[in-house]
Design an enzyme around this catalytic site. Structure first.
Site, PDB file in Angstrom:
ATOM      1  CG  ASP A 119      -9.520  -0.078   2.962  1.00  0.00           C
ATOM      2  OD1 ASP A 119     -10.496  -0.760   2.610  1.00  0.00           O
ATOM      3  OD2 ASP A 119      -8.346  -0.477   2.890  1.00  0.00           O
TER       4      ASP A 119
ATOM      5  CE  LYS B 207      -4.254  -1.764   2.057  1.00  0.00           C
ATOM      6  NZ  LYS B 207      -5.302  -1.529   3.062  1.00  0.00           N
TER       7      LYS B 207
ATOM      8  N   GLY C 267      -5.013  -1.164  17.255  1.00  0.00           N
ATOM      9  CA  GLY C 267      -4.324  -1.493  16.008  1.00  0.00           C
ATOM     10  C   GLY C 267      -3.527  -0.311  15.500  1.00  0.00           C
ATOM     11  CB  SER C 268      -0.466   0.793  15.190  1.00  0.00           C
ATOM     12  OG  SER C 268       0.378  -0.355  15.304  1.00  0.00           O
ATOM     13  N   GLY C 269      -1.637  -0.759  12.137  1.00  0.00           N
ATOM     14  CA  GLY C 269      -1.182  -1.062  10.782  1.00  0.00           C
ATOM     15  C   GLY C 269      -1.816  -0.141   9.751  1.00  0.00           C
ATOM     16  N   GLY C 270      -1.718  -0.542   8.479  1.00  0.00           N
ATOM     17  CA  GLY C 270      -2.224   0.291   7.393  1.00  0.00           C
ATOM     18  C   GLY C 270      -3.712   0.533   7.476  1.00  0.00           C
ATOM     19  CG  MET C 271      -8.146  -1.611   7.934  1.00  0.00           C
ATOM     20  SD  MET C 271      -8.738  -0.934   6.368  1.00  0.00           S
ATOM     21  CE  MET C 271     -10.501  -0.860   6.676  1.00  0.00           C
TER      22      MET C 271
END
Length: 273
Positions: A107, A71, A130-134
């Site tokens: 998204d 991404k 959470g801390s990822g791309g999503m």
């Protein structure tokens, strides 16, 4: 209606992911058939993202869905980056207009739409795990919809603290006894087939104290967190809703056709069956 037989003019759309799933493939191909569109959709993976995007451009592939871990990398490979992707430095959709590649993030726009559709008030406190791309897409969508009182919870201190700082939110390594009006899971906890498929990302006290519970996990739609929230009588937003909305926007960008809400729901159910 049925799509036309495959021919030399059939338009190709693809997805690129480290671990391709059948969800996008089934969703898009279902709607091509339902609407009689001369398109076909196929999932791929690659070890050379620059060459893959070069192929999208050179071969006239109409649309490309982008998943982790590509991404960020594709941002340097396109011609135009729309604000939805620029806001979070992540792309999930590329549209090819005669070799000119435009990148966006559906998204982000899907989450913004769900915030508005569910009437979530920006004065509400927010707890995102959470801390990822999503997670970055979800958190930025809330921030850009006016939510100022937020906390990012992530075991990864580097990514969690960086995301929180970028958005003006607080950071915490664990949920602990924290509560908020809106709680959001953007981790794999509760995902079918995963190591924590039967777990919830928030403790019962945190779920009970919430006004709205949002789980971005799409498989299953009824995750343990969503089941617990329904049992507590709370409004919920599911990952199945997110994936259907973002895929519908991709579909419209690729084909120029906006499927009806009923068609999107049918395609989403088929994609997860």
């Amino acid at each position: 209606m049925g799509r036309p037989p495959l021919n030399k003019d059939t338009k190709l759309c693809i997805s690129l992911a480290a671990r391709p799933s059948n969800i996008g493939t089934r969703f898009h191909n279902y709607l091509y058939d339902e609407l009689g569109l001369d398109f076909i959709y196929k999932a791929f993976t690659t070890t050379d993202i620059a060459a893959a995007i070069g192929g999208v451009r050179a071969l006239g592939i109409r649309g490309c869905s982008v998943s982790m871990p590509f991404k960020q990398d594709v941002m340097a490979l396109v011609d135009v980056i729309e604000p939805s992707a620029r806001a979070i430095d992540a792309v999930n959709t590329i549209v090819n207009d005669d070799g000119h590649l435009t990148a966006s993030n559906t998204d982000y726009s899907a989450v913004q739409s769900l915030i508005e559709q569910n009437g979530l008030e920006p004065t509400a406190s927010l707890l995102i795990r959470g801390s990822g791309g999503m997670a970055a897409a979800v958190a930025a969508a809330f921030r850009d919809n006016g939510f100022r009182s937020g906390t990012i919870v992530a075991r990864n201190h580097a990514t969690g603290a960086a995301l929180a700082e970028r958005l003006g939110y607080d950071y915490a390594p664990e949920v602990g006894d924290r509560t908020a009006a809106v709680i959001v899971n953007v981790t794999p906890i509760g995902m079918a087939g995963g190591p924590e498929a039967d777990s919830t990302s928030f403790e019962p006290d945190t779920v009970d104290a919430a006004d709205t519970v949002f789980d971005v996990v799409a498989m299953p739609a009824e995750t343990p967190l969503i089941v617990a929230a329904r049992a507590a009588g709370h409004p919920v937003i599911t990952g199945a809703e997110v994936i259907a909305l973002q895929a519908a926007e991709q579909f419209e960008r690729y084909t120029g056709v906006r499927p009806s809400a009923e068609q999107v729901a049918a395609a989403s159910a088929f994609s997860r069956s």
